[in-house]
Design a protein around this motif. Structure first.
Motif, mmCIF file in Angstrom:
data_model
loop_
_atom_site.group_PDB
_atom_site.id
_atom_site.type_symbol
_atom_site.label_atom_id
_atom_site.label_comp_id
_atom_site.label_asym_id
_atom_site.label_seq_id
_atom_site.Cartn_x
_atom_site.Cartn_y
_atom_site.Cartn_z
ATOM 1 N N VAL A 4 2.656 11.437 12.638
ATOM 2 C CA VAL A 4 4.054 11.259 12.262
ATOM 3 C C VAL A 4 4.178 10.458 10.972
ATOM 4 O O VAL A 4 4.983 10.793 10.090
ATOM 5 C CB VAL A 4 4.842 10.582 13.402
ATOM 6 C CG1 VAL A 4 6.264 10.254 12.965
ATOM 7 C CG2 VAL A 4 4.869 11.484 14.633
ATOM 8 N N LEU A 5 3.384 9.392 10.835
ATOM 9 C CA LEU A 5 3.443 8.580 9.620
ATOM 10 C C LEU A 5 3.029 9.393 8.397
ATOM 11 O O LEU A 5 3.714 9.368 7.356
ATOM 12 C CB LEU A 5 2.537 7.359 9.770
ATOM 13 C CG LEU A 5 2.433 6.450 8.536
ATOM 14 C CD1 LEU A 5 3.797 5.889 8.155
ATOM 15 C CD2 LEU A 5 1.434 5.314 8.785
ATOM 16 N N LEU A 6 1.925 10.109 8.503
ATOM 17 C CA LEU A 6 1.461 10.913 7.372
ATOM 18 C C LEU A 6 2.464 12.020 7.046
ATOM 19 O O LEU A 6 2.794 12.251 5.873
ATOM 20 C CB LEU A 6 0.089 11.513 7.684
ATOM 21 C CG LEU A 6 -0.560 12.348 6.574
ATOM 22 C CD1 LEU A 6 -0.739 11.523 5.314
ATOM 23 C CD2 LEU A 6 -1.889 12.911 7.037
ATOM 24 N N LEU A 35 1.434 19.862 -0.641
ATOM 25 C CA LEU A 35 0.159 20.564 -0.667
ATOM 26 C C LEU A 35 -0.971 19.668 -0.143
ATOM 27 O O LEU A 35 -0.819 18.443 -0.059
ATOM 28 C CB LEU A 35 -0.139 21.013 -2.094
ATOM 29 C CG LEU A 35 0.848 22.037 -2.679
ATOM 30 C CD1 LEU A 35 0.518 22.313 -4.145
ATOM 31 C CD2 LEU A 35 0.844 23.318 -1.869
ATOM 32 N N PRO A 36 -2.125 20.258 0.230
ATOM 33 C CA PRO A 36 -3.235 19.462 0.786
ATOM 34 C C PRO A 36 -3.650 18.243 -0.032
ATOM 35 O O PRO A 36 -3.929 17.187 0.551
ATOM 36 C CB PRO A 36 -4.372 20.486 0.894
ATOM 37 C CG PRO A 36 -3.665 21.780 1.125
ATOM 38 C CD PRO A 36 -2.406 21.700 0.296
ATOM 39 N N PRO A 37 -3.692 18.311 -1.382
ATOM 40 C CA PRO A 37 -4.058 17.094 -2.129
ATOM 41 C C PRO A 37 -3.128 15.924 -1.830
ATOM 42 O O PRO A 37 -3.583 14.773 -1.759
ATOM 43 C CB PRO A 37 -3.947 17.533 -3.591
ATOM 44 C CG PRO A 37 -4.181 18.997 -3.557
ATOM 45 C CD PRO A 37 -3.559 19.473 -2.289
ATOM 46 N N GLY A 38 -1.846 16.202 -1.640
ATOM 47 C CA GLY A 38 -0.917 15.133 -1.288
ATOM 48 C C GLY A 38 -1.234 14.524 0.054
ATOM 49 O O GLY A 38 -1.060 13.308 0.254
ATOM 50 N N GLY A 39 -1.715 15.348 0.986
ATOM 51 C CA GLY A 39 -2.102 14.824 2.284
ATOM 52 C C GLY A 39 -3.260 13.841 2.180
ATOM 53 O O GLY A 39 -3.258 12.782 2.810
ATOM 54 N N PHE A 40 -4.251 14.191 1.364
ATOM 55 C CA PHE A 40 -5.393 13.283 1.190
ATOM 56 C C PHE A 40 -4.979 12.004 0.470
ATOM 57 O O PHE A 40 -5.486 10.917 0.791
ATOM 58 C CB PHE A 40 -6.507 13.996 0.411
ATOM 59 C CG PHE A 40 -7.296 14.970 1.234
ATOM 60 C CD1 PHE A 40 -8.253 14.523 2.133
ATOM 61 C CD2 PHE A 40 -7.073 16.332 1.126
ATOM 62 C CE1 PHE A 40 -8.987 15.414 2.903
ATOM 63 C CE2 PHE A 40 -7.791 17.238 1.894
ATOM 64 C CZ PHE A 40 -8.751 16.782 2.791
ATOM 65 N N ILE A 75 -2.897 5.150 3.630
ATOM 66 C CA ILE A 75 -2.825 4.621 4.996
ATOM 67 C C ILE A 75 -4.116 3.913 5.364
ATOM 68 O O ILE A 75 -4.107 2.822 5.949
ATOM 69 C CB ILE A 75 -2.521 5.757 5.990
ATOM 70 C CG1 ILE A 75 -1.131 6.338 5.734
ATOM 71 C CG2 ILE A 75 -2.620 5.257 7.429
ATOM 72 C CD1 ILE A 75 -0.820 7.571 6.548
ATOM 73 N N LEU A 76 -5.255 4.520 5.020
ATOM 74 C CA LEU A 76 -6.544 3.890 5.311
ATOM 75 C C LEU A 76 -6.705 2.572 4.560
ATOM 76 O O LEU A 76 -7.219 1.592 5.104
ATOM 77 C CB LEU A 76 -7.686 4.847 4.935
ATOM 78 C CG LEU A 76 -7.854 6.085 5.820
ATOM 79 C CD1 LEU A 76 -8.845 7.055 5.199
ATOM 80 C CD2 LEU A 76 -8.318 5.677 7.222
ATOM 81 N N THR A 128 -4.904 -4.803 6.229
ATOM 82 C CA THR A 128 -4.361 -5.463 7.424
ATOM 83 C C THR A 128 -5.475 -6.046 8.280
ATOM 84 O O THR A 128 -5.354 -7.174 8.787
ATOM 85 C CB THR A 128 -3.531 -4.456 8.239
ATOM 86 O OG1 THR A 128 -2.485 -3.927 7.429
ATOM 87 C CG2 THR A 128 -2.929 -5.126 9.455
ATOM 88 N N ASP A 129 -6.559 -5.290 8.468
ATOM 89 C CA ASP A 129 -7.686 -5.784 9.271
ATOM 90 C C ASP A 129 -8.289 -7.040 8.664
ATOM 91 O O ASP A 129 -8.663 -7.979 9.377
ATOM 92 C CB ASP A 129 -8.757 -4.702 9.392
ATOM 93 C CG ASP A 129 -8.367 -3.598 10.366
ATOM 94 O OD1 ASP A 129 -7.490 -3.843 11.217
ATOM 95 O OD2 ASP A 129 -8.945 -2.504 10.281
ATOM 96 N N ARG A 130 -8.399 -7.070 7.347
ATOM 97 C CA ARG A 130 -8.966 -8.251 6.682
ATOM 98 C C ARG A 130 -8.067 -9.465 6.871
ATOM 99 O O ARG A 130 -8.549 -10.584 7.121
ATOM 100 C CB ARG A 130 -9.171 -7.965 5.199
ATOM 101 C CG ARG A 130 -10.326 -7.014 4.903
ATOM 102 C CD ARG A 130 -10.474 -6.776 3.403
ATOM 103 N NE ARG A 130 -11.619 -5.920 3.110
ATOM 104 C CZ ARG A 130 -11.945 -5.495 1.900
ATOM 105 N NH1 ARG A 130 -11.198 -5.858 0.859
ATOM 106 N NH2 ARG A 130 -12.992 -4.725 1.717
ATOM 107 N N LYS A 131 -6.761 -9.258 6.771
ATOM 108 C CA LYS A 131 -5.834 -10.373 6.963
ATOM 109 C C LYS A 131 -5.872 -10.874 8.404
ATOM 110 O O LYS A 131 -5.845 -12.085 8.641
ATOM 111 C CB LYS A 131 -4.422 -9.936 6.586
ATOM 112 C CG LYS A 131 -4.222 -9.732 5.091
ATOM 113 C CD LYS A 131 -2.781 -9.383 4.771
ATOM 114 C CE LYS A 131 -2.564 -9.243 3.266
ATOM 115 N NZ LYS A 131 -1.154 -8.897 2.929
#
Length: 228
Positions: free
Chosen positions: A145-147, A190-195, A201-202, A208-211
């Motif tokens: 949903v976020l993507l 298009l697919p490039p936008g997805g990546f 997001i990654l 966030t994990d580091r904080k």
């Protein structure tokens, strides 16, 4: 296998060991169907249902399955569940069924589902296995949903477009037009936008994990100082 608490299972499914953000699995349907948030939500719910019931069934019969045939049996159970979901969508949500197309049957090949029934459900009782399937399914759904929302918002200026058509009239309230008269950015659809969006997001998860890790270390340091 060390038993996990329900809180740990939820944390793994939603964040720490998320299907996409932690395991980098199911990227094919992730990129293919997330042109809108509505498509992502529909695919996520379908996958969640398969993961939940597959985990439950495998956990129930784990004591009678021999190690030699466990993988074919697991795949057979997953395929049966996917077939039921496919028939349900075709009968009751035909528009969504047409949008998702081939990616519904291909849920059978989703490594995340087979991986969970093999690594978790086949080694744990029914209760924890169902919670694991639910947590992993919800974790996968929120990333879809976020993507999809990012690509749709930046690409078309809307959110959850045609949700009432794809998911039913009860979802009409979530349809939004954020940027009226927006010409759109085709690259994001298009697919490039997805990546590109997945990379953002990654990166956000890593920051966030580091904080969070720095905060935990600081808290542990204060507790040690107080105990001295």
């Amino acid at each position: 296998m060390t038993q996990q608490s329900y809180a740990e299972i939820w944390a793994d499914g939603l964040w720490n060991n998320n299907v996409v953000l932690g395991q980098m699995l199911a990227l094919c349907p992730l990129m293919a169907v997330t042109t809108t948030a509505s498509n992502g939500l529909g695919m996520g719910i379908a996958t969640l249902a398969v993961m939940l019931v597959s985990n439950m069934l495998v956990s129930m019969i784990r004591g009678i399955i021999t190690p030699q045939v466990r993988i074919p049996v697991f795949i057979l159970l997953i395929a049966a569940m996917v077939t039921l979901v496919d028939m349900f969508l075709n009968a009751w949500m035909h528009e969504l069924y047409q949008v998702l197309g081939l990616f519904i049957p291909l849920i059978v090949t989703n490594c995340a589902i087979l991986g969970r029934v093999e690594s978790f459900a086949s080694k744990n009782n029914v209760g924890p296995s169902m919670i694991d399937g639910l947590a992993m399914g919800v974790g996968f759904t929120w990333v879809l949903v976020l993507l999809g929302g990012m690509r749709e918002l930046l690409g078309s200026g809307t959110l959850f477009a045609d949700a009432s058509l794809l998911l039913g009239n009860s979802f009409a309230f979530i349809e939004m037009t954020i940027f009226p008269d927006y010409g759109g950015t085709l690259l994001l659809i298009l697919p490039p936008g997805g990546f590109i969006c997945l990379g953002l997001i990654l990166a956000g998860k890593r920051v966030t994990d580091r904080k969070l890790e720095a905060r935990r270390n600081a808290m542990q340091g204060r507790l040690q100082e107080e105990s001295v």
